[in-house]
Design a protein around this motif. Sequence first.
Motif, PDB file in Angstrom:
ATOM      1  N   PHE A 154     -39.622 -45.169 -13.886  1.00 36.98           N
ATOM      2  CA  PHE A 154     -40.399 -44.319 -13.143  1.00 36.98           C
ATOM      3  C   PHE A 154     -41.555 -45.119 -12.421  1.00 36.98           C
ATOM      4  O   PHE A 154     -42.002 -45.031 -11.372  1.00 36.98           O
ATOM      5  N   SER A 155     -41.900 -46.294 -13.303  1.00 41.10           N
ATOM      6  CA  SER A 155     -43.032 -47.229 -12.694  1.00 41.10           C
ATOM      7  C   SER A 155     -42.442 -47.901 -11.556  1.00 41.10           C
ATOM      8  O   SER A 155     -43.129 -48.013 -10.395  1.00 41.10           O
ATOM      9  N   GLY A 156     -40.988 -48.360 -11.522  1.00 41.45           N
ATOM     10  CA  GLY A 156     -40.488 -49.069 -10.408  1.00 41.45           C
ATOM     11  C   GLY A 156     -40.521 -48.028  -9.281  1.00 41.45           C
ATOM     12  O   GLY A 156     -40.601 -48.440  -8.092  1.00 41.45           O
ATOM     13  N   ILE A 157     -40.251 -46.781  -9.514  1.00 38.71           N
ATOM     14  CA  ILE A 157     -40.092 -45.701  -8.383  1.00 38.71           C
ATOM     15  C   ILE A 157     -41.477 -45.683  -7.730  1.00 38.71           C
ATOM     16  O   ILE A 157     -41.381 -45.545  -6.668  1.00 38.71           O
ATOM     17  N   ALA A 158     -42.586 -45.485  -8.631  1.00 33.34           N
ATOM     18  CA  ALA A 158     -43.831 -45.387  -8.271  1.00 33.34           C
ATOM     19  C   ALA A 158     -44.273 -46.384  -7.474  1.00 33.34           C
ATOM     20  O   ALA A 158     -45.009 -46.564  -6.230  1.00 33.34           O
ATOM     21  N   LEU A 159     -43.824 -47.767  -7.808  1.00 32.24           N
ATOM     22  CA  LEU A 159     -44.444 -48.792  -6.816  1.00 32.24           C
ATOM     23  C   LEU A 159     -43.574 -48.967  -5.753  1.00 32.24           C
ATOM     24  O   LEU A 159     -43.916 -49.605  -4.729  1.00 32.24           O
ATOM     25  N   LEU A 160     -42.171 -48.470  -5.809  1.00 31.08           N
ATOM     26  CA  LEU A 160     -41.488 -48.462  -4.173  1.00 31.08           C
ATOM     27  C   LEU A 160     -41.913 -47.461  -3.414  1.00 31.08           C
ATOM     28  O   LEU A 160     -42.205 -47.857  -2.264  1.00 31.08           O
ATOM     29  N   VAL A 161     -42.360 -46.357  -3.817  1.00 26.04           N
ATOM     30  CA  VAL A 161     -43.045 -45.527  -2.957  1.00 26.04           C
ATOM     31  C   VAL A 161     -44.559 -46.227  -2.355  1.00 26.04           C
ATOM     32  O   VAL A 161     -44.727 -45.841  -1.272  1.00 26.04           O
ATOM     33  N   ALA A 162     -45.124 -46.949  -3.584  1.00 27.28           N
ATOM     34  CA  ALA A 162     -46.343 -47.422  -2.980  1.00 27.28           C
ATOM     35  C   ALA A 162     -46.213 -48.526  -1.796  1.00 27.28           C
ATOM     36  O   ALA A 162     -47.196 -48.594  -0.870  1.00 27.28           O
ATOM     37  N   THR A 163     -44.883 -49.110  -1.968  1.00 27.86           N
ATOM     38  CA  THR A 163     -44.636 -50.290  -1.072  1.00 27.86           C
ATOM     39  C   THR A 163     -44.694 -49.613   0.351  1.00 27.86           C
ATOM     40  O   THR A 163     -45.156 -50.416   1.419  1.00 27.86           O
ATOM     41  N   PHE A 164     -43.878 -48.271   0.609  1.00 27.76           N
ATOM     42  CA  PHE A 164     -43.937 -47.726   2.023  1.00 27.76           C
ATOM     43  C   PHE A 164     -45.379 -47.350   2.661  1.00 27.76           C
ATOM     44  O   PHE A 164     -45.678 -47.615   3.759  1.00 27.76           O
ATOM     45  N   ALA A 214     -42.300 -44.374   8.619  1.00 30.34           N
ATOM     46  CA  ALA A 214     -42.742 -44.982   7.398  1.00 30.34           C
ATOM     47  C   ALA A 214     -43.556 -44.238   6.794  1.00 30.34           C
ATOM     48  O   ALA A 214     -43.530 -44.257   5.509  1.00 30.34           O
ATOM     49  N   THR A 215     -44.290 -43.162   7.170  1.00 27.61           N
ATOM     50  CA  THR A 215     -45.023 -42.515   6.320  1.00 27.61           C
ATOM     51  C   THR A 215     -44.289 -41.535   5.428  1.00 27.61           C
ATOM     52  O   THR A 215     -44.686 -41.006   4.405  1.00 27.61           O
ATOM     53  N   ALA A 216     -43.237 -41.000   6.143  1.00 29.96           N
ATOM     54  CA  ALA A 216     -42.287 -39.510   5.577  1.00 29.96           C
ATOM     55  C   ALA A 216     -41.206 -40.364   4.498  1.00 29.96           C
ATOM     56  O   ALA A 216     -41.009 -40.027   3.507  1.00 29.96           O
ATOM     57  N   SER A 217     -41.033 -41.988   4.679  1.00 29.01           N
ATOM     58  CA  SER A 217     -40.254 -42.530   3.865  1.00 29.01           C
ATOM     59  C   SER A 217     -40.563 -42.505   2.407  1.00 29.01           C
ATOM     60  O   SER A 217     -39.944 -42.298   1.359  1.00 29.01           O
ATOM     61  N   ALA A 218     -41.906 -42.515   1.994  1.00 32.92           N
ATOM     62  CA  ALA A 218     -42.435 -42.623   0.762  1.00 32.92           C
ATOM     63  C   ALA A 218     -42.268 -41.404   0.129  1.00 32.92           C
ATOM     64  O   ALA A 218     -41.852 -41.250  -1.167  1.00 32.92           O
ATOM     65  N   LEU A 219     -42.597 -40.270   0.697  1.00 30.40           N
ATOM     66  CA  LEU A 219     -42.374 -38.923   0.243  1.00 30.40           C
ATOM     67  C   LEU A 219     -40.774 -38.606  -0.009  1.00 30.40           C
ATOM     68  O   LEU A 219     -40.216 -37.994  -0.869  1.00 30.40           O
ATOM     69  N   MET A 220     -39.933 -39.361   1.264  1.00 33.66           N
ATOM     70  CA  MET A 220     -38.581 -39.034   0.964  1.00 33.66           C
ATOM     71  C   MET A 220     -37.947 -39.529  -0.305  1.00 33.66           C
ATOM     72  O   MET A 220     -37.010 -38.917  -0.805  1.00 33.66           O
ATOM     73  N   ILE A 221     -38.639 -40.603  -0.712  1.00 37.42           N
ATOM     74  CA  ILE A 221     -37.983 -41.463  -1.941  1.00 37.42           C
ATOM     75  C   ILE A 221     -38.359 -40.520  -3.042  1.00 37.42           C
ATOM     76  O   ILE A 221     -37.429 -40.294  -4.165  1.00 37.42           O
ATOM     77  N   GLY A 222     -39.468 -40.139  -3.232  1.00 38.05           N
ATOM     78  CA  GLY A 222     -40.000 -39.239  -4.560  1.00 38.05           C
ATOM     79  C   GLY A 222     -39.209 -37.948  -4.535  1.00 38.05           C
ATOM     80  O   GLY A 222     -38.692 -37.486  -5.507  1.00 38.05           O
ATOM     81  N   VAL A 223     -38.939 -37.297  -3.138  1.00 35.08           N
ATOM     82  CA  VAL A 223     -38.100 -36.017  -3.172  1.00 35.08           C
ATOM     83  C   VAL A 223     -36.850 -36.187  -3.534  1.00 35.08           C
ATOM     84  O   VAL A 223     -36.185 -35.339  -4.238  1.00 35.08           O
ATOM     85  N   ASN A 233     -53.847 -41.254   4.204  1.00 39.62           N
ATOM     86  CA  ASN A 233     -54.374 -42.477   4.782  1.00 39.62           C
ATOM     87  C   ASN A 233     -53.640 -42.646   6.161  1.00 39.62           C
ATOM     88  O   ASN A 233     -54.594 -43.196   6.904  1.00 39.62           O
ATOM     89  N   THR A 234     -52.405 -42.635   6.422  1.00 35.68           N
ATOM     90  CA  THR A 234     -51.923 -42.518   7.775  1.00 35.68           C
ATOM     91  C   THR A 234     -52.634 -41.728   8.652  1.00 35.68           C
ATOM     92  O   THR A 234     -53.167 -41.993   9.766  1.00 35.68           O
ATOM     93  N   LEU A 235     -52.922 -40.422   8.304  1.00 32.85           N
ATOM     94  CA  LEU A 235     -53.661 -39.306   9.328  1.00 32.85           C
ATOM     95  C   LEU A 235     -55.126 -39.701   9.471  1.00 32.85           C
ATOM     96  O   LEU A 235     -55.690 -39.521  10.712  1.00 32.85           O
ATOM     97  N   THR A 236     -55.602 -40.426   8.417  1.00 31.93           N
ATOM     98  CA  THR A 236     -57.166 -40.799   8.492  1.00 31.93           C
ATOM     99  C   THR A 236     -57.307 -41.991   9.623  1.00 31.93           C
ATOM    100  O   THR A 236     -57.931 -41.820  10.367  1.00 31.93           O
ATOM    101  N   VAL A 283     -44.550 -34.396   9.269  1.00 35.67           N
ATOM    102  CA  VAL A 283     -44.147 -35.392   8.606  1.00 35.67           C
ATOM    103  C   VAL A 283     -43.755 -35.310   7.291  1.00 35.67           C
ATOM    104  O   VAL A 283     -42.622 -35.787   6.775  1.00 35.67           O
ATOM    105  N   ALA A 284     -44.378 -34.400   6.349  1.00 31.59           N
ATOM    106  CA  ALA A 284     -43.818 -34.089   5.202  1.00 31.59           C
ATOM    107  C   ALA A 284     -42.525 -33.478   5.258  1.00 31.59           C
ATOM    108  O   ALA A 284     -41.658 -33.659   4.337  1.00 31.59           O
ATOM    109  N   ALA A 285     -42.171 -32.407   6.019  1.00 34.66           N
ATOM    110  CA  ALA A 285     -40.935 -31.703   6.527  1.00 34.66           C
ATOM    111  C   ALA A 285     -39.801 -32.617   6.711  1.00 34.66           C
ATOM    112  O   ALA A 285     -38.720 -32.552   5.968  1.00 34.66           O
ATOM    113  N   PHE A 286     -40.245 -33.748   7.507  1.00 32.19           N
ATOM    114  CA  PHE A 286     -39.326 -34.993   7.802  1.00 32.19           C
ATOM    115  C   PHE A 286     -38.904 -35.505   6.402  1.00 32.19           C
ATOM    116  O   PHE A 286     -37.617 -35.787   6.159  1.00 32.19           O
ATOM    117  N   GLY A 287     -39.886 -35.991   5.761  1.00 33.07           N
ATOM    118  CA  GLY A 287     -39.675 -36.700   4.452  1.00 33.07           C
ATOM    119  C   GLY A 287     -38.751 -35.940   3.492  1.00 33.07           C
ATOM    120  O   GLY A 287     -38.113 -36.402   2.644  1.00 33.07           O
TER     121      GLY A 287
END
Length: 853
Positions: free
Chosen positions: A276-286, A496-505, A742-745, A779-783
């Motif tokens: 799960f640490s690896g999953i978190a870091l993978l999401v962080a990468t995106f 790219a923004t949605a990919s992080a959420l996509m992996i988590g979901v 962060n992307t929206l900001t 964006v969240a709906a797409f992810g």
Amino acid sequence: MGTSARLSLSSLRAHKRRFAGTFLAVLLGVAFLTGTLVMGDTLRASFDTMFGNATSGTDAVVRSTNVITTPGESQGARQPVAASLAKKLADTPGVAAAVPGIQGAGQLVGSDGKAIGGQGPPTLAGNWINDPELNPYRLAEGHTPSKTGEVVVNRGAAEKGHLKIGDTTTLRTPDPVKVTIVGLATFGGEDGMAQVTYTGMTRADAEKYLTPRPGEAASIQVRAGPGTSQRELVDELTPVLPKGVEAITGEASAQENTDMISGQFLSLFTTFLLVFSGIALLVATFSIHNTFAIVVAQRTRENALLRALGASRRQVTATTLVEASAVAVLASVAGLAGGIGIAAGLQVLFPAIGFPFPDGALVISGLSMLLPLAVGILVCLGSALLPAVRAGRTAPLAALRETAVDQSGASRSRAVIGTALGVAAVAVTLVGVLASPSIWLAGLGSMLILIAFVVLGPVASSRAVRVLGSPLDKLRGVTGALARRNALRSPKRTAATASALMIGVAVVCLFTVFGASLKATMDQTVSRSFAGDIAVSAPSFGAGGSGLSPRLAPAIAEQPQVATAVGLGKGVADVDGEGRALTVTDPAALARSFDLGTVRGSLDDLGTDGIAITREEADKQHLRPGSTARLAFTDGKRQTFTVRAVYGRSELAGDYVITRQAWAPHRAQDSDTLIAVTFKDGVSTADGKAAVSKLAAAYGNPEVQTRDEYAQSSAGGIDMMLTLVYALLALAVLIALLGIANTLTLAVHERTRELGLLRAVGQTRAQLRAMVRWESVLVAAFGTAGGLVLGAFLGWVLVEASDGASDSAFAFALPPLQLVVVALVGLAAGALAGLRPARRAARLDVLRAIATE
């Protein structure tokens, strides 16, 4: 390089908010990884100390060399040794004391009538050893057992069961034994060895209830005399030991116990957390990559001016990488501190949830610090590398352009490459799942599918956002249309923004589907194989529990409401050189209560030398009715059995079946794992269940359930697993939300002038906030949609791969309600991530926004 560094640090100071999300993403990922490593090191060191203290007086352990280990079991069944050997060893030179140690399964019943423990760690019982140096348990309160029925229990078990000195309760051995608690004990200074429960009895009681024959012991504990080392003691003992018996040093025995905990439970536990640490870091990468990609796009004119003034491509690239390095180092160092805090919190939390964390200071090793630090820096720098290279390629003429907005879209080559990769990935996966079952091929295909999803993200984002956002035009009017067009503005950025959420979901969906499939498999197994009306069981898993009394099934069968009651016992034997689990039962009654499929031969006359096996095992061993198989038991005896029946199914009946008469000469501590009860015609399930429950109460109060209740309870551990998985995946989802926010900001900063113009032509603050929030939701709906599709497919792959690698037939199930909840949570997360950027956009001063360059 010095100029690049100064420019980078100056830019960081001027635009700290741009990297806030990146900083937090790295910090959280590194903190989770650090906390896992520190906690693992601390637990290992604590258990080493605890076992070392508990067994410090034992210099040698004498035990049998004959041990049988069945598939899936790490600790095999070992042949007992003669307790009388202790007297002979006591007379050996260099020996100060030798005491037989009897050990078996014994589960205490708490004051509320419910069994204590049994959910993983062992529930042990044995003879109380009066030599305090040879006994790993120390008497903390009360006195030692001196007469039949008196016991000492570890203090942790007593507290969990709300028991105290003087209380009378039941000890399942598995036959119910009335015992009186006369003392409380500790193990290595702790209230118990993790969640292991222990009951110390008199030697006579231990021999009576825990061994098949008096005069046997699991091992003999030996203490050396003055001046004799452990190695010298073993050398003295070895020549006097009978054949098939060995002596090992006390240190080796303690190390085996430590390895049993550290090497199995802790390694599995820490590996689980590391995944799960690896999953978190993978999401962080995106999230990190997206942040730097946007920042580089917004600095196009700035980087072009630097190039026009003479800066080389390498210097511009270095400027971006220096910024990434500064963020990486600061966030990783903060993550190290956070990880130590997480480990300290878990050290306090574990005892509160019933898992005693052994006392001791946190163990902070160099590896536990350097590895997360290196991973955090590498993840951040790796994520920023492509944007940095892109920044270095900025042409000097770009300084003359009016806008610096990232207008990158989805190229045709990306669509072709992504489609080809997706087709190849699906083909490899299907081959690994269906054609020639292979977990490795299925895993490779799943990884390629994930890559294909990322490559195709920008291609799919345009169409997906148009479809998902089409209702907004009608529901929210111009505001909804603007939100949809903003999300369509940069397909790469949206993807790219949605990919992080996509992996988590996707991971959440994967485990949800797999959990539902496990439940469906259990329900299918019980429905297909279990033909009884009710089931009597003692719920437990792992090494815990004591099972059911083998006397309970015959007692139930005598009830007037009952037609058949068959108990399934367990045994082990070496079958033609391989350890195998045996089902000990009445084969004829088994066929009436369980669906065994097509049976070749007869189950009615196995007798004391017959065996029944599944068709699959028969094919593996090249056996058929009439063939013979050589079985070796833990008592050292060997016997030739004749295969008298071959049956089709083994889900509940097991692969090898012998009678109780055949098992009796070789049995250890006899017990049943399940009793199937069928009622006579005209007896209602409620009446029959009430009669059986009343009788079973005298046998330690086991669970009495209908078929549906039994199937549901058998799958109860799956919900516990999913709860833990969801809690751990919350970190990945949180990091994904930080990425969206962060992307929206950054997008709000990028569109400052545009937002000012919208406000100038009449858009209200509320409409502006709604526009930004709905963009976040899209964006969240797409992810979320991509994650649901990917997770459902990978869940199917995991179920099918497990089916191919297991003897049991797995059932695939999609849980619609849970998946709807996951979808709603994803959308709600998107709305939440958009709150702060929307509020910030609405606060923009109209005139200043319009004047922004």
